[in-house]
Design an enzyme around this catalytic site. Structure first.
Site, PDB file in Angstrom:
ATOM      1  N   GLU A   1      -3.872   2.180  -7.222  1.00 11.10           N
ATOM      2  CA  GLU A   1      -4.306   3.409  -6.393  1.00 11.10           C
ATOM      3  C   GLU A   1      -2.996   4.546  -6.722  1.00 11.10           C
ATOM      4  OE1 GLU A   1      -6.897   2.301  -2.654  1.00 11.10           O
ATOM      5  OE2 GLU A   1      -4.620   2.780  -2.259  1.00 11.10           O
TER       6      GLU A   1
ATOM      7  N   GLY B   1      -9.875   7.785  -3.538  1.00  9.44           N
ATOM      8  CA  GLY B   1     -10.822   8.851  -3.419  1.00  9.44           C
ATOM      9  C   GLY B   1     -12.229   8.427  -3.941  1.00  9.44           C
TER      10      GLY B   1
ATOM     11  N   HIS C   1       0.845  -1.205  -0.073  1.00  7.14           N
ATOM     12  CA  HIS C   1       0.153  -0.157  -0.079  1.00  7.14           C
ATOM     13  C   HIS C   1       0.778   1.142  -0.072  1.00  7.14           C
ATOM     14  CE1 HIS C   1      -2.759   3.099   1.567  1.00  7.14           C
ATOM     15  NE2 HIS C   1      -3.928   2.104   1.117  1.00  7.14           N
TER      16      HIS C   1
END
Length: 208
Positions: A134, A169, A86
């Site tokens: 992402e 988002g 991440h």
């Protein structure tokens, strides 16, 4: 097609609050994947039938590794997989490769985050169970990847040639529809659910 949804609890909820959120999610989508802190894995797997993932593991085997989290530990507590790489916990590619290998050895699924198309292509070769795109600059923001970088989603669908999930988002049904239309097979979210006053209602809205 109903999108796969991956919900990262991050460190927003712990203990009883995390268990309650997991139960609320299960009432809306029994197929959702949730990523929780290791301290909550055991209780949540006993309280729900959701697919529970750890938010991170390290590539070590049982032994003298104080302070690290090994794949065997989270699997024993009931986790079926783990998040890796991440943007808030980036890994060197060599470490990522070794960690995925260790997870495969113990039967732990992997959901790996990529920050760019080039990184996604490299990660694809490691054959993770889930690949999550992402853009880090949009994580935690109010503008979704669907609206800020639709061409990125389209390029990934065209060039990656494997199922992928998009995040960063995403906060509305429109964001989900755009992502799916452009080729994603699901979405990854966090604060839109974990910080919601009514997570069940918000999740239904996203999946409607």
């Amino acid at each position: 097609m109903r999108p796969l949804i991956i919900i990262n609890f991050k460190t927003y909820k712990q203990g009883k609050a995390a268990i309650k959120l997991a139960k609320d999610i299960e009432k809306v989508d029994k197929k959702a994947i949730i990523g929780v802190q290791d301290s909550d894995i055991y209780e949540i797997t006993k309280s729900t039938k959701l697919k529970v993932f750890s938010q991170h593991v390290d590539p070590f085997k049982p032994g003298r590794y104080t302070g690290y989290i090994i794949p065997e530990a989270v699997k024993k507590d009931g986790a079926v997989g783990t998040f890796l790489n991440h943007s808030e916990h980036k890994l060197d590619f060599k470490v990522l490769k070794e960690t995925i290998k260790r997870c495969n050895q113990v039967g732990l699924k992997t959901a790996v985050f990529a920050a760019s198309l080039n990184e996604a292509k490299k990660i694809k070769k490691l054959k993770p169970n889930y690949l999550i795109m992402e853009p880090p600059e949009l994580v935690g923001g109010k503008i979704s990847v669907s609206k800020a970088k639709p061409n990125l989603i389209k390029d990934i669908a065209k060039k990656l040639k494997r199922p992928f999930v998009v995040g960063a988002g995403i906060h509305s049904r429109e964001d989900v529809k755009i992502a799916m239309k452009l080729g994603a097979s699901g979405i990854a979210v966090s604060s839109v659910i974990t910080k919601s006053k009514n997570p069940k209602k918000k999740l239904r809205e996203l999946l409607r």
